[in-house]
Design a protein around this motif. Structure first.
Motif, PDB file in Angstrom:
ATOM      1  N   ALA A  21       0.827  -1.208   0.000  1.00 15.89           N
ATOM      2  CA  ALA A  21       0.000   0.000   0.000  1.00 15.89           C
ATOM      3  C   ALA A  21       0.865   1.263   0.000  1.00 15.89           C
ATOM      4  O   ALA A  21       0.570   2.222  -0.720  1.00 15.89           O
ATOM      5  CB  ALA A  21      -0.933  -0.013   1.206  1.00 15.89           C
ATOM      6  N   VAL A  22       1.934   1.257   0.781  1.00 19.06           N
ATOM      7  CA  VAL A  22       2.827   2.422   0.830  1.00 19.06           C
ATOM      8  C   VAL A  22       3.533   2.609  -0.509  1.00 19.06           C
ATOM      9  O   VAL A  22       3.634   3.738  -1.022  1.00 19.06           O
ATOM     10  CB  VAL A  22       3.844   2.281   1.986  1.00 19.06           C
ATOM     11  CG1 VAL A  22       4.953   3.310   1.881  1.00 19.06           C
ATOM     12  CG2 VAL A  22       3.144   2.392   3.328  1.00 19.06           C
ATOM     13  N   LEU A  23       4.013   1.526  -1.105  1.00 20.62           N
ATOM     14  CA  LEU A  23       4.672   1.621  -2.403  1.00 20.62           C
ATOM     15  C   LEU A  23       3.715   2.134  -3.482  1.00 20.62           C
ATOM     16  O   LEU A  23       4.103   2.918  -4.345  1.00 20.62           O
ATOM     17  CB  LEU A  23       5.244   0.260  -2.814  1.00 20.62           C
ATOM     18  CG  LEU A  23       6.424  -0.252  -1.993  1.00 20.62           C
ATOM     19  CD1 LEU A  23       6.789  -1.664  -2.420  1.00 20.62           C
ATOM     20  CD2 LEU A  23       7.611   0.676  -2.106  1.00 20.62           C
ATOM     21  N   PHE A  24       2.460   1.705  -3.405  1.00 17.44           N
ATOM     22  CA  PHE A  24       1.469   2.181  -4.368  1.00 17.44           C
ATOM     23  C   PHE A  24       1.151   3.661  -4.122  1.00 17.44           C
ATOM     24  O   PHE A  24       1.030   4.439  -5.064  1.00 17.44           O
ATOM     25  CB  PHE A  24       0.197   1.337  -4.272  1.00 17.44           C
ATOM     26  CG  PHE A  24      -0.819   1.675  -5.316  1.00 17.44           C
ATOM     27  CD1 PHE A  24      -0.686   1.205  -6.618  1.00 17.44           C
ATOM     28  CD2 PHE A  24      -1.922   2.461  -5.018  1.00 17.44           C
ATOM     29  CE1 PHE A  24      -1.613   1.517  -7.592  1.00 17.44           C
ATOM     30  CE2 PHE A  24      -2.851   2.782  -5.987  1.00 17.44           C
ATOM     31  CZ  PHE A  24      -2.699   2.300  -7.270  1.00 17.44           C
ATOM     32  N   TYR A  25       1.027   4.048  -2.864  1.00 17.28           N
ATOM     33  CA  TYR A  25       0.700   5.430  -2.526  1.00 17.28           C
ATOM     34  C   TYR A  25       1.773   6.394  -3.023  1.00 17.28           C
ATOM     35  O   TYR A  25       1.473   7.457  -3.552  1.00 17.28           O
ATOM     36  CB  TYR A  25       0.526   5.569  -1.008  1.00 17.28           C
ATOM     37  CG  TYR A  25       0.209   6.974  -0.569  1.00 17.28           C
ATOM     38  CD1 TYR A  25      -1.073   7.494  -0.731  1.00 17.28           C
ATOM     39  CD2 TYR A  25       1.187   7.789  -0.017  1.00 17.28           C
ATOM     40  CE1 TYR A  25      -1.367   8.799  -0.345  1.00 17.28           C
ATOM     41  CE2 TYR A  25       0.906   9.085   0.375  1.00 17.28           C
ATOM     42  CZ  TYR A  25      -0.374   9.580   0.208  1.00 17.28           C
ATOM     43  OH  TYR A  25      -0.666  10.861   0.588  1.00 17.28           O
ATOM     44  N   TYR A  26       3.032   6.018  -2.843  1.00 11.42           N
ATOM     45  CA  TYR A  26       4.127   6.867  -3.292  1.00 11.42           C
ATOM     46  C   TYR A  26       4.495   6.635  -4.754  1.00 11.42           C
ATOM     47  O   TYR A  26       5.520   7.132  -5.216  1.00 11.42           O
ATOM     48  CB  TYR A  26       5.354   6.682  -2.393  1.00 11.42           C
ATOM     49  CG  TYR A  26       5.174   7.321  -1.037  1.00 11.42           C
ATOM     50  CD1 TYR A  26       5.119   8.697  -0.907  1.00 11.42           C
ATOM     51  CD2 TYR A  26       5.025   6.546   0.098  1.00 11.42           C
ATOM     52  CE1 TYR A  26       4.939   9.298   0.329  1.00 11.42           C
ATOM     53  CE2 TYR A  26       4.840   7.128   1.354  1.00 11.42           C
ATOM     54  CZ  TYR A  26       4.801   8.504   1.451  1.00 11.42           C
ATOM     55  OH  TYR A  26       4.612   9.102   2.673  1.00 11.42           O
ATOM     56  N   GLN A  27       3.691   5.901  -5.458  1.00  5.92           N
ATOM     57  CA  GLN A  27       3.807   5.623  -6.891  1.00  5.92           C
ATOM     58  C   GLN A  27       5.143   4.994  -7.269  1.00  5.92           C
ATOM     59  O   GLN A  27       5.671   5.219  -8.352  1.00  5.92           O
ATOM     60  CB  GLN A  27       3.543   6.886  -7.697  1.00  5.92           C
ATOM     61  CG  GLN A  27       2.143   7.393  -7.531  1.00  5.92           C
ATOM     62  CD  GLN A  27       1.873   8.657  -8.311  1.00  5.92           C
ATOM     63  OE1 GLN A  27       2.784   9.266  -8.855  1.00  5.92           O
ATOM     64  NE2 GLN A  27       0.613   9.041  -8.376  1.00  5.92           N
ATOM     65  N   GLY A  34       0.694  -2.292 -10.394  1.00  6.59           N
ATOM     66  CA  GLY A  34       0.412  -1.653  -9.112  1.00  6.59           C
ATOM     67  C   GLY A  34      -0.987  -1.942  -8.627  1.00  6.59           C
ATOM     68  O   GLY A  34      -1.201  -2.246  -7.451  1.00  6.59           O
ATOM     69  N   VAL A  35      -1.949  -1.860  -9.527  1.00  8.81           N
ATOM     70  CA  VAL A  35      -3.338  -2.148  -9.159  1.00  8.81           C
ATOM     71  C   VAL A  35      -3.489  -3.624  -8.785  1.00  8.81           C
ATOM     72  O   VAL A  35      -4.167  -3.967  -7.812  1.00  8.81           O
ATOM     73  CB  VAL A  35      -4.304  -1.756 -10.298  1.00  8.81           C
ATOM     74  CG1 VAL A  35      -5.714  -2.233 -10.019  1.00  8.81           C
ATOM     75  CG2 VAL A  35      -4.275  -0.252 -10.513  1.00  8.81           C
ATOM     76  N   ALA A  36      -2.854  -4.508  -9.544  1.00  7.28           N
ATOM     77  CA  ALA A  36      -2.921  -5.938  -9.239  1.00  7.28           C
ATOM     78  C   ALA A  36      -2.314  -6.235  -7.867  1.00  7.28           C
ATOM     79  O   ALA A  36      -2.884  -7.003  -7.080  1.00  7.28           O
ATOM     80  CB  ALA A  36      -2.213  -6.740 -10.324  1.00  7.28           C
ATOM     81  N   LEU A  37      -1.177  -5.613  -7.577  1.00  7.42           N
ATOM     82  CA  LEU A  37      -0.563  -5.812  -6.264  1.00  7.42           C
ATOM     83  C   LEU A  37      -1.414  -5.220  -5.145  1.00  7.42           C
ATOM     84  O   LEU A  37      -1.482  -5.773  -4.051  1.00  7.42           O
ATOM     85  CB  LEU A  37       0.842  -5.211  -6.238  1.00  7.42           C
ATOM     86  CG  LEU A  37       1.920  -6.015  -6.942  1.00  7.42           C
ATOM     87  CD1 LEU A  37       3.229  -5.233  -6.982  1.00  7.42           C
ATOM     88  CD2 LEU A  37       2.132  -7.349  -6.267  1.00  7.42           C
ATOM     89  N   LEU A  38      -2.064  -4.103  -5.416  1.00  8.51           N
ATOM     90  CA  LEU A  38      -2.944  -3.501  -4.422  1.00  8.51           C
ATOM     91  C   LEU A  38      -4.136  -4.408  -4.141  1.00  8.51           C
ATOM     92  O   LEU A  38      -4.537  -4.578  -2.979  1.00  8.51           O
ATOM     93  CB  LEU A  38      -3.410  -2.118  -4.887  1.00  8.51           C
ATOM     94  CG  LEU A  38      -4.078  -1.252  -3.838  1.00  8.51           C
ATOM     95  CD1 LEU A  38      -3.140  -0.989  -2.673  1.00  8.51           C
ATOM     96  CD2 LEU A  38      -4.542   0.046  -4.451  1.00  8.51           C
ATOM     97  N   LEU A  39      -4.704  -5.015  -5.168  1.00  5.26           N
ATOM     98  CA  LEU A  39      -5.798  -5.972  -4.965  1.00  5.26           C
ATOM     99  C   LEU A  39      -5.319  -7.193  -4.192  1.00  5.26           C
ATOM    100  O   LEU A  39      -6.033  -7.713  -3.327  1.00  5.26           O
ATOM    101  CB  LEU A  39      -6.398  -6.380  -6.309  1.00  5.26           C
ATOM    102  CG  LEU A  39      -7.177  -5.289  -7.039  1.00  5.26           C
ATOM    103  CD1 LEU A  39      -7.584  -5.770  -8.428  1.00  5.26           C
ATOM    104  CD2 LEU A  39      -8.386  -4.861  -6.233  1.00  5.26           C
TER     105      LEU A  39
END
Length: 68
Positions: A21-27, A34-39
Motif C-alpha cells: 500500500a505504501v509503495l502504491f501510494y508513493y507511486q 500496481g493495481v494488481a498488487l494492491l488488490l
C-alpha cells in the motif's frame, strides 16, 4: 469457518499488505501491476482479518497452533 491462520502468519500478511500500500501510494509501483498488487494486498489483509485462508483449506495447511 475454522480459523486456519496463526499469529505469525497474520503479522507477515499485514506487513506485506502495508508495504504494498505504501509503495502504491508513493507511486513506486503503478499501472496495471500496481493495481494488481494492491488488490492482492487487500485480499491478504482480509484473510488475515478473518484468520482464514481458503487456499490453506484447499491445500490442507493449518498454521493456527492454538486451535481458536
Amino acid at each position: 469457518m475454522k480459523k486456519n491462520m496463526g499469529q505469525k502468519d497474520k503479522l507477515v500478511r499485514v506487513v506485506i499488505a502495508f508495504i504494498i500500500a505504501v509503495l502504491f501510494y508513493y507511486q513506486i509501483i503503478s499501472g496495471i501491476i500496481g493495481v494488481a498488487l494492491l488488490l492482492f494486498a487487500i485480499a491478504i489483509l482480509l484473510t488475515s482479518l478473518f484468520r482464514f485462508s481458503p487456499l490453506y483449506k484447499i491445500i490442507g495447511i493449518d498454521t493456527n497452533k492454538n486451535g481458536n
